[in-house]
Design an enzyme around this catalytic site. Structure first.
Site, PDB file in Angstrom:
ATOM      1  N   HIS A 163     -19.631  58.600 -27.415  1.00  0.00           N
ATOM      2  CA  HIS A 163     -19.321  57.779 -28.589  1.00  0.00           C
ATOM      3  C   HIS A 163     -20.586  57.078 -29.119  1.00  0.00           C
ATOM      4  CE1 HIS A 163     -18.603  54.468 -26.024  1.00  0.00           C
ATOM      5  NE2 HIS A 163     -19.024  53.813 -26.835  1.00  0.00           N
ATOM      6  N   ASP A 194     -16.077  61.393 -22.727  1.00  0.00           N
ATOM      7  CA  ASP A 194     -16.886  60.734 -23.530  1.00  0.00           C
ATOM      8  C   ASP A 194     -18.319  60.478 -22.939  1.00  0.00           C
ATOM      9  OD1 ASP A 194     -17.552  58.798 -25.474  1.00  0.00           O
ATOM     10  OD2 ASP A 194     -17.000  57.143 -24.350  1.00  0.00           O
ATOM     11  N   SER A 206     -22.220  50.290 -23.463  1.00  0.00           N
ATOM     12  CA  SER A 206     -21.957  51.659 -23.539  1.00  0.00           C
ATOM     13  C   SER A 206     -22.704  52.835 -23.057  1.00  0.00           C
ATOM     14  CB  SER A 206     -21.164  52.112 -24.849  1.00  0.00           C
ATOM     15  OG  SER A 206     -20.046  51.369 -25.185  1.00  0.00           O
ATOM     16  N   VAL A 218      -0.217  74.820 -17.225  1.00  0.00           N
ATOM     17  CA  VAL A 218       1.010  74.101 -16.722  1.00  0.00           C
ATOM     18  C   VAL A 218       1.040  72.707 -17.614  1.00  0.00           C
ATOM     19  CG1 VAL A 218       1.668  75.402 -14.882  1.00  0.00           C
ATOM     20  CG2 VAL A 218       0.039  73.210 -14.587  1.00  0.00           C
TER      21      VAL A 218
END
Length: 465
Positions: free
Chosen positions: A98, A128, A201, A258
């Site tokens: 991001h 991310d 971040s 699944v």
């Protein structure tokens, strides 16, 4: 006095180093910072933004061209700042997806002030994570990945990054939880009380050995600032993704085909499992590897390729990390029996999640059913065409439809109106009277395992009478 002297002696022993974890905070983290911070970088991105709607754009060379910038018109660059860390002396940098998503240009700012243009090697929105490459003309300082699986709640951790674009900053705390799920498909976050803010971040979370055990990614905050709960992608998840991005420029995850749900303690008792572990298969893709291996809804997957499956999230992670086209053994618990199935893992085709079906208009009103039964706080009725339309019941669903749920019953919060009750204690439900009899017989043994069909999704729940 002797008791006080004894306590003081014990405290002195702990603080002198025999207490282990106490020694480092008392001595500080300066040496760790000096060693690690040169490998932590700032990430600057730029994105070209188009003109705002509704305002004129004057053509180049016209006398009014100078007013384009004043009106906020014309191409302009929006900049953002994040963090990252170098994992290879040749200039490979890890950060958050991001931070660099939709960027037209990315620059890496080293601790010594050098600004280097960065190439995006690959990125993975699901976790991310992103990998960049810079050319420095010399070997760069770097940091290694560590073992996040060995990190425990209470262990000291250190974050180095670029909060608010102020420059390098170090914050310290402890791991406060493991295995946090905040809504992503592969979530297995480390939670810490390290102060993480905007700009952190993509930065590293270190253990006291100077190894990266997490990539700082998100915070929980009602204000946007740190309130003491931050989340980091553990290195056990990040490292395989980073390796694939470096090798292929993309992720190559395994796929079993699944849908699964966790095994609760009540469900384990009802199934005959010794403990709540594994993942219950709720749906099988007819074109997937699981279908070829003859896996069935209701099977509990306990291990795959020799790796134990603790819960449904662990299964997702193990399958994703399995090399596509490899053949592995599935240890399965099926209706009281253990068996082994062999399956060839396929490659997951990454795609956007389908839009959720919307409900347009009011549902048709259903005339009162001629008969119903009350079981486990559920009002059940035979499926009619009108009920099938009203509740959008899946064409494959076969059993009794739930028309009411007693809010004071154990079923409240577990079963929804519109669910189809297909089995009670592994026995197919074919009518109202049979459902009453099955419930009366099964509830004597404690929690009763029931099978539901929820708009085509196969679910298991335990209900108490």
């Amino acid at each position: 006095m002797r008791l006080f002297a004894f306590a003081a002696m014990c405290f002195a022993l702990v603080m002198s180093g025999q207490g282990g974890a106490w020694a480092q905070p008392r001595e500080g983290f300066a040496d760790l910072n000096d060693r690690l911070s040169p490998a932590v970088v700032n990430i600057a991105t730029a994105q070209r933004v188009g003109p705002r709607d509704g305002l004129p754009v004057f053509p180049p060379g016209s006398p009014l061209e100078r007013f384009n910038d004043m009106l906020g018109e014309g191409p302009r660059m929006a900049r953002s700042l994040g963090s990252g860390f170098i994992i290879d002396p040749e200039g490979l940098v890890v950060t958050n997806n991001h931070v660099i998503e939709d960027a037209d240009a990315v620059e890496v700012v080293l601790q010594d002030g050098r600004v280097l243009a960065a190439e995006i090697i690959g990125r993975d929105p699901a976790t991310d994570l992103a990998v960049l490459r810079v050319e420095a003309g010399e070997g760069l300082p770097y940091v290694p990945f560590g073992d996040s699986d060995g990190a425990r709640v209470g262990d000291w951790v250190v974050a180095i990054g670029n909060p608010f674009g102020l420059g390098g900053s170090l914050t310290v705390g402890v791991i406060s939880a493991r295995g946090r799920d905040i809504g992503g498909q592969y979530d297995d976050y480390l939670q810490s009380d390290v102060s993480i803010n905007r700009g952190n971040s993509g930065g590293p979370l270190f253990n006291l050995d100077g190894e990266v055990i997490g990539v700082n990614t998100a915070i929980f905050s009602p204000t946007g600032a740190s309130v003491g709960i931050s989340f980091s992608v553990p290195s056990a998840v990040a490292r395989p993704v980073v390796d694939q991005l470096i090798s292929f420029g993309e992720t190559r995850r395994g796929w079993l085909g699944v849908n699964v749900q966790p095994v609760t303690a009540d469900m384990a008792r009802a199934m005959g499992l010794s403990s709540a572990r594994g993942a219950v298969v709720t749906r099988i893709d007819p074109d997937g590897p699981a279908a070829e291996a003859e896996l069935q809804p209701g099977d509990v997957i306990l291990a795959i390729g020799g790796r134990a499956v603790a819960d449904d999230r662990r299964l997702t992670r193990i399958v994703a990390e399995t090399e596509p086209e490899s053949r592995v053994a599935l240890e399965v618990f099926r209706r009281g029996e253990s068996l082994t199935l062999n399956v060839t893992i396929a490659r997951l085709q990454e795609r956007a999640a389908p839009a959720r079906p919307g409900g347009q208009g009011a549902p048709e009103r259903e005339p009162r059913a001629p008969a119903s039964a009350s079981v486990f706080g559920l009002t059940l009725a035979p499926i009619t065409d009108a009920l099938r339309r009203q509740y959008r019941i899946h064409p494959d669903a076969d059993g009794l439809v739930v028309t009411e749920v007693d809010p004071d019953s154990d079923a409240s919060g577990k079963v929804r109106v519109g669910d189809v009750l297909e089995e009670i204690a592994w026995t197919r439900v074919e009518g109202l009277e049979q459902a009453r009899e099955l419930a009366e017989t099964a509830r004597a043994g404690g929690p009763v395992l029931v099978t539901l069909n929820r708009q085509g999704q196969y679910l298991l729940q335990t209900l108490r009478g």
